[in-house]
Design a protein around this motif. Structure first.
Motif, short mmCIF file in Angstrom:
data_model
loop_
_atom_site.label_atom_id
_atom_site.label_comp_id
_atom_site.label_asym_id
_atom_site.label_seq_id
_atom_site.Cartn_x
_atom_site.Cartn_y
_atom_site.Cartn_z
N GLY A 1 -7.52 5.11 66.23
CA GLY A 1 -6.57 4.75 65.18
C GLY A 1 -6.99 5.23 63.81
N ILE A 2 -8.28 5.17 63.56
CA ILE A 2 -8.79 5.62 62.26
C ILE A 2 -8.58 7.12 62.08
CG2 ILE A 2 -10.92 5.98 60.94
CD1 ILE A 2 -11.93 3.31 62.12
N VAL A 3 -8.78 7.87 63.15
CA VAL A 3 -8.76 9.33 63.03
C VAL A 3 -7.39 9.95 63.30
CG1 VAL A 3 -9.72 11.44 64.02
CG2 VAL A 3 -11.20 9.48 63.60
N SER A 4 -6.73 9.55 64.38
CA SER A 4 -5.57 10.32 64.84
C SER A 4 -4.31 10.15 64.00
CB SER A 4 -5.28 10.00 66.30
OG SER A 4 -4.85 8.66 66.42
N THR A 5 -3.78 8.96 63.93
CA THR A 5 -2.48 8.78 63.27
C THR A 5 -2.52 9.09 61.79
OG1 THR A 5 -1.92 7.15 64.95
CG2 THR A 5 -0.56 7.19 62.97
N PRO A 6 -3.47 8.57 61.03
CA PRO A 6 -3.48 8.93 59.62
C PRO A 6 -3.61 10.44 59.40
CG PRO A 6 -4.87 7.02 59.94
CD PRO A 6 -4.47 7.52 61.31
N ALA A 7 -4.41 11.10 60.23
CA ALA A 7 -4.55 12.56 60.10
C ALA A 7 -3.21 13.25 60.37
CB ALA A 7 -5.61 13.07 61.06
N TRP B 1 -0.21 11.92 59.96
CA TRP B 1 0.71 11.61 58.86
C TRP B 1 0.40 12.45 57.61
CZ3 TRP B 1 1.09 5.54 58.70
CH2 TRP B 1 1.89 5.13 59.77
N LEU B 2 -0.84 12.83 57.43
CA LEU B 2 -1.22 13.52 56.21
C LEU B 2 -1.05 15.04 56.30
CD1 LEU B 2 -4.39 11.44 55.28
CD2 LEU B 2 -2.08 11.25 54.34
N MET B 3 -0.61 15.54 57.43
CA MET B 3 -0.35 16.98 57.56
C MET B 3 0.98 17.34 56.92
SD MET B 3 -1.83 17.36 61.47
CE MET B 3 -0.50 18.29 62.02
N ASP B 4 1.14 18.55 56.46
CA ASP B 4 2.38 19.07 55.89
C ASP B 4 2.83 18.33 54.64
OD1 ASP B 4 2.63 21.09 57.78
OD2 ASP B 4 3.71 19.79 59.17
N GLY B 5 1.96 18.05 53.72
CA GLY B 5 2.33 17.48 52.44
C GLY B 5 2.98 16.11 52.55
N LEU C 1 1.42 8.34 52.76
CA LEU C 1 0.10 8.06 52.21
C LEU C 1 -0.26 6.58 52.35
CD1 LEU C 1 0.04 10.25 48.99
CD2 LEU C 1 -1.39 10.51 51.02
N VAL C 2 0.72 5.72 52.03
CA VAL C 2 0.49 4.27 52.17
C VAL C 2 0.27 3.91 53.63
CG1 VAL C 2 1.55 1.99 51.90
CG2 VAL C 2 1.71 3.65 50.05
N GLY C 3 1.11 4.43 54.51
CA GLY C 3 0.98 4.14 55.94
C GLY C 3 -0.37 4.59 56.49
N ALA C 4 -0.81 5.79 56.10
CA ALA C 4 -2.09 6.29 56.56
C ALA C 4 -3.24 5.42 56.04
CB ALA C 4 -2.27 7.74 56.11
#
Length: 123
Positions: free
Chosen positions: A16-22, A24-28, A34-37
């Motif tokens: 969870g720490i690595v996959s989803t936030p990463a 979400w943060l792709m492609d600007g 940003l808040v969700g990540a």
């Protein structure tokens, strides 16, 4: 908490720490992404810290010899005022520490004053 659950929580937390936030943060990312990540990353870190602390707590209790465990015990039978216990006994609760009874056997008591316990008995 068993070691298996602790490992499972750690694996899920790291994922969870690595996959989803990463992702979400792709492609600007926009502000919501940003808040969700950030929220998801913080939740994952909190779960990871909790799991590690639980594991250390269990290890410390086990190392001190204060964890009493009964697992997969057989059947027990008592009659005429006897006590049948297939779990952990701590008469009067004098031993302190923690107890664990898992998949204990059947306990049967017959006759006046008899007692059967299949878990933790501190009476």
């Amino acid at each position: 908490m068993s070691r298996g659950w602790t490992v499972a929580v750690i694996v899920v937390a790291v994922a969870g720490i690595v996959s989803t936030p990463a992702f979400w943060l792709m492609d600007g990312p926009d502000a919501g992404q940003l808040v969700g990540a950030s929220v998801q990353g913080a939740s994952g870190i909190a779960a990871l810290v909790w799991a590690v602390l639980q594991q250390r707590s269990a290890a410390a209790a086990s190392a001190s010899g204060r964890v009493r465990t009964a697992v997969r015990t057989g059947a027990a039978e008592a009659s005429e005022g006897g006590v049948a216990s297939t779990g952990v006994r701590d008469p009067g609760g004098a031993g302190g520490g923690s107890f664990r009874a898992d998949r204990t056997g059947n306990a049967k008591a017959t006759g006046q004053g008899s007692k059967a316990v299949t878990g933790v008995d501190n009476s």
